[in-house]
Write a protein that holds these residues in place. Structure first.
Motif, PDB file in Angstrom:
ATOM      1  N   LEU A 186       0.863  -1.176   0.000  1.00  0.00           N
ATOM      2  CA  LEU A 186       0.000   0.000   0.000  1.00  0.00           C
ATOM      3  C   LEU A 186       0.900   1.227   0.000  1.00  0.00           C
ATOM      4  O   LEU A 186       1.655   1.454   0.950  1.00  0.00           O
ATOM      5  CB  LEU A 186      -0.851  -0.048   1.272  1.00  0.00           C
ATOM      6  N   LEU A 187       0.842   1.976  -1.087  1.00  0.00           N
ATOM      7  CA  LEU A 187       1.672   3.171  -1.237  1.00  0.00           C
ATOM      8  C   LEU A 187       0.781   4.409  -1.243  1.00  0.00           C
ATOM      9  O   LEU A 187      -0.418   4.308  -1.510  1.00  0.00           O
ATOM     10  CB  LEU A 187       2.421   3.132  -2.571  1.00  0.00           C
TER      11      LEU A 187
ATOM     12  N   GLU B 135       4.601   1.097   3.181  1.00  0.00           N
ATOM     13  CA  GLU B 135       5.997   1.523   3.302  1.00  0.00           C
ATOM     14  C   GLU B 135       6.251   2.634   2.296  1.00  0.00           C
ATOM     15  O   GLU B 135       5.819   2.543   1.155  1.00  0.00           O
ATOM     16  CB  GLU B 135       6.915   0.308   3.056  1.00  0.00           C
ATOM     17  N   HIS B 136       6.961   3.686   2.763  1.00  0.00           N
ATOM     18  CA  HIS B 136       7.248   4.807   1.869  1.00  0.00           C
ATOM     19  C   HIS B 136       8.449   4.537   0.962  1.00  0.00           C
ATOM     20  O   HIS B 136       8.618   5.196  -0.051  1.00  0.00           O
ATOM     21  CB  HIS B 136       7.522   6.083   2.680  1.00  0.00           C
ATOM     22  N   HIS B 137       9.287   3.576   1.372  1.00  0.00           N
ATOM     23  CA  HIS B 137      10.512   3.342   0.617  1.00  0.00           C
ATOM     24  C   HIS B 137      10.158   2.565  -0.655  1.00  0.00           C
ATOM     25  O   HIS B 137      10.000   1.342  -0.642  1.00  0.00           O
ATOM     26  CB  HIS B 137      11.492   2.563   1.502  1.00  0.00           C
ATOM     27  N   VAL B 138      10.031   3.296  -1.748  1.00  0.00           N
ATOM     28  CA  VAL B 138       9.497   2.711  -2.992  1.00  0.00           C
ATOM     29  C   VAL B 138      10.367   1.553  -3.514  1.00  0.00           C
ATOM     30  O   VAL B 138       9.818   0.504  -3.883  1.00  0.00           O
ATOM     31  CB  VAL B 138       9.259   3.801  -4.061  1.00  0.00           C
ATOM     32  N   PRO B 139      11.709   1.669  -3.545  1.00  0.00           N
ATOM     33  CA  PRO B 139      12.497   0.535  -4.050  1.00  0.00           C
ATOM     34  C   PRO B 139      12.226  -0.754  -3.285  1.00  0.00           C
ATOM     35  O   PRO B 139      12.122  -1.831  -3.883  1.00  0.00           O
ATOM     36  CB  PRO B 139      13.956   0.995  -3.848  1.00  0.00           C
ATOM     37  N   LEU B 140      12.067  -0.644  -1.955  1.00  0.00           N
ATOM     38  CA  LEU B 140      11.767  -1.838  -1.153  1.00  0.00           C
ATOM     39  C   LEU B 140      10.430  -2.436  -1.583  1.00  0.00           C
ATOM     40  O   LEU B 140      10.294  -3.646  -1.756  1.00  0.00           O
ATOM     41  CB  LEU B 140      11.742  -1.470   0.338  1.00  0.00           C
ATOM     42  N   MET B 141       9.457  -1.562  -1.799  1.00  0.00           N
ATOM     43  CA  MET B 141       8.116  -2.037  -2.180  1.00  0.00           C
ATOM     44  C   MET B 141       8.130  -2.668  -3.569  1.00  0.00           C
ATOM     45  O   MET B 141       7.475  -3.682  -3.812  1.00  0.00           O
ATOM     46  CB  MET B 141       7.128  -0.871  -2.141  1.00  0.00           C
TER      47      MET B 141
ATOM     48  N   PRO C 188       4.126  -4.109  -9.665  1.00  0.00           N
ATOM     49  CA  PRO C 188       5.035  -2.984  -9.438  1.00  0.00           C
ATOM     50  C   PRO C 188       5.511  -2.301 -10.720  1.00  0.00           C
ATOM     51  O   PRO C 188       5.538  -1.066 -10.792  1.00  0.00           O
ATOM     52  CB  PRO C 188       6.209  -3.614  -8.690  1.00  0.00           C
ATOM     53  N   GLU C 189       5.856  -3.095 -11.756  1.00  0.00           N
ATOM     54  CA  GLU C 189       6.409  -2.478 -12.967  1.00  0.00           C
ATOM     55  C   GLU C 189       5.370  -1.605 -13.672  1.00  0.00           C
ATOM     56  O   GLU C 189       5.705  -0.578 -14.275  1.00  0.00           O
ATOM     57  CB  GLU C 189       7.021  -3.527 -13.905  1.00  0.00           C
ATOM     58  N   GLN C 190       4.098  -1.977 -13.514  1.00  0.00           N
ATOM     59  CA  GLN C 190       3.030  -1.166 -14.114  1.00  0.00           C
ATOM     60  C   GLN C 190       2.814   0.116 -13.303  1.00  0.00           C
ATOM     61  O   GLN C 190       2.626   1.199 -13.865  1.00  0.00           O
ATOM     62  CB  GLN C 190       1.747  -2.010 -14.139  1.00  0.00           C
ATOM     63  N   ILE C 191       2.868  -0.014 -11.981  1.00  0.00           N
ATOM     64  CA  ILE C 191       2.649   1.137 -11.089  1.00  0.00           C
ATOM     65  C   ILE C 191       3.746   2.184 -11.285  1.00  0.00           C
ATOM     66  O   ILE C 191       3.489   3.389 -11.266  1.00  0.00           O
ATOM     67  CB  ILE C 191       2.623   0.662  -9.608  1.00  0.00           C
ATOM     68  N   ALA C 192       4.993   1.699 -11.507  1.00  0.00           N
ATOM     69  CA  ALA C 192       6.133   2.616 -11.631  1.00  0.00           C
ATOM     70  C   ALA C 192       5.959   3.601 -12.784  1.00  0.00           C
ATOM     71  O   ALA C 192       6.501   4.700 -12.746  1.00  0.00           O
ATOM     72  CB  ALA C 192       7.416   1.810 -11.818  1.00  0.00           C
ATOM     73  N   LYS C 193       5.210   3.208 -13.824  1.00  0.00           N
ATOM     74  CA  LYS C 193       5.058   4.115 -14.961  1.00  0.00           C
ATOM     75  C   LYS C 193       3.638   4.659 -15.097  1.00  0.00           C
ATOM     76  O   LYS C 193       3.281   5.209 -16.139  1.00  0.00           O
ATOM     77  CB  LYS C 193       5.533   3.432 -16.250  1.00  0.00           C
TER      78      LYS C 193
END
Ligand code: ATP
Ligand code: MG
Length: 256
Positions: free
Chosen positions: A36-37, A211-217, A238-243
């Motif tokens: 959850l971001l 967690e706020h640390h995006v790379p960890l998530m 995650p790969e879809q969310i990143a873009k």
């Protein structure tokens, strides 16, 4: 499709005029790590509070294995197999680390009151077993050396690990982690990521993590849900969310 372990349908939570959680629906499937971001104040912790029965929902429905649990008290939710950690830690500060974990185990073990009162032999045997289990959990989290020290003597990172150990003592099926890596350095964050994977496999857990640390998530989660101003703005791998443009806007919108 199989019934999700946990489902939230159109959850709302209002604080005065503020919609902290605004029409959020969520499915958590057995065995997944769902992240959850969202920016500060997005409603992430409030959503955890609704799921765990700490805060009542304004409207909406929560189901555990397809059975409605909306409005259930937090101890009853814990009894179902849903455990959580808190963003603002809720340890017993002057109790030892071991006792902090034993509290969780006791809740699970439900010792008979009379046996406890008269300190019978089975009571003592049970105590010894709980003691061993609590120590094993502390070992798993690398804090067994501090077993007999008060919780408030630990570093902030170790207190977070202790909270996780205590949550696991409830033998949950679903573990809710609210910013478990807060205050940890990058190396500790990596270690924590590994540890979450390890406990997920070992205890066959389903994990919902804030967690706020995006790379960890990105590294840890099978799927991510992103909240902003109480609403779900994106959901996917995650790969879809990143873009995702809405996610990029939510995180960078105020900065440009
Ligand atoms: N008990 C409360 N009473 C009034 N307002 C509240 C309460 N709890 C949360 N809020 C408000 O609801 C909104 C969402 O808060 P919440 O703590 O859920 O955000 P969050 O996404 O967890 O943020 P953070 O990343 O900073 O932890 C915020 O505006 C917060 O001030
Ligand atoms: Mg929060």
């Amino acid at each position: 499709m199989s019934t999700p372990l946990l489902a939230a349908h159109n959850l709302n939570r209002q604080f005065g005029g503020l919609m902290a959680v605004n029409d959020v629906s969520l499915r958590v499937h057995q065995g997944e790590i769902l992240g959850l971001l969202g920016p500060n104040g997005a409603g992430k912790t409030t959503l955890f509070n609704l799921i765990s029965g700490v805060t009542p929902v304004s409207t909406g429905r929560i189901e555990w294995r397809g059975v409605p649990i909306t409005g259930m008290a937090s101890h009853a939710v814990a009894g179902l197999g849903i455990a959580r950690t808190f963003q603002n830690l809720r340890l017993f500060p002057t109790l030892s680390c071991l006792d902090n974990v034993m509290v969780g185990l006791h809740r699970h073990a439900r010792q008979k009151r009379l046996a406890a009162l008269f300190q019978t032999r089975p009571f003592h045997q049970k105590q010894a077993k709980l003691h061993q289990e609590a120590l094993a959990l502390l070992e798993l989290f690398g804090i067994a050396d501090a077993a007999h020290r008060p919780a408030n003597s630990l570093s902030y990172g170790d207190r977070r690990r202790l909270e996780m150990a205590r949550a696991l003592a409830n033998r949950p099926e679903l573990l809710l982690l609210d910013e478990p890596a807060a205050g940890m350095n990058p190396h500790e964050k990596d270690q924590l990521c590994e540890l979450i994977r390890q406990i997920q496999a070992q205890f066959q857990l389903t994990v919902l993590i804030i967690e706020h640390h995006v790379p960890l998530m990105m590294q840890l989660c099978d799927r991510l849900v992103v909240l902003n101003f109480g609403k779900t703005i994106a959901e996917g791998p995650p790969e879809q969310i990143a873009k995702d443009p809405a996610v990029i806007e939510a995180y960078l919108g105020g900065a440009g």
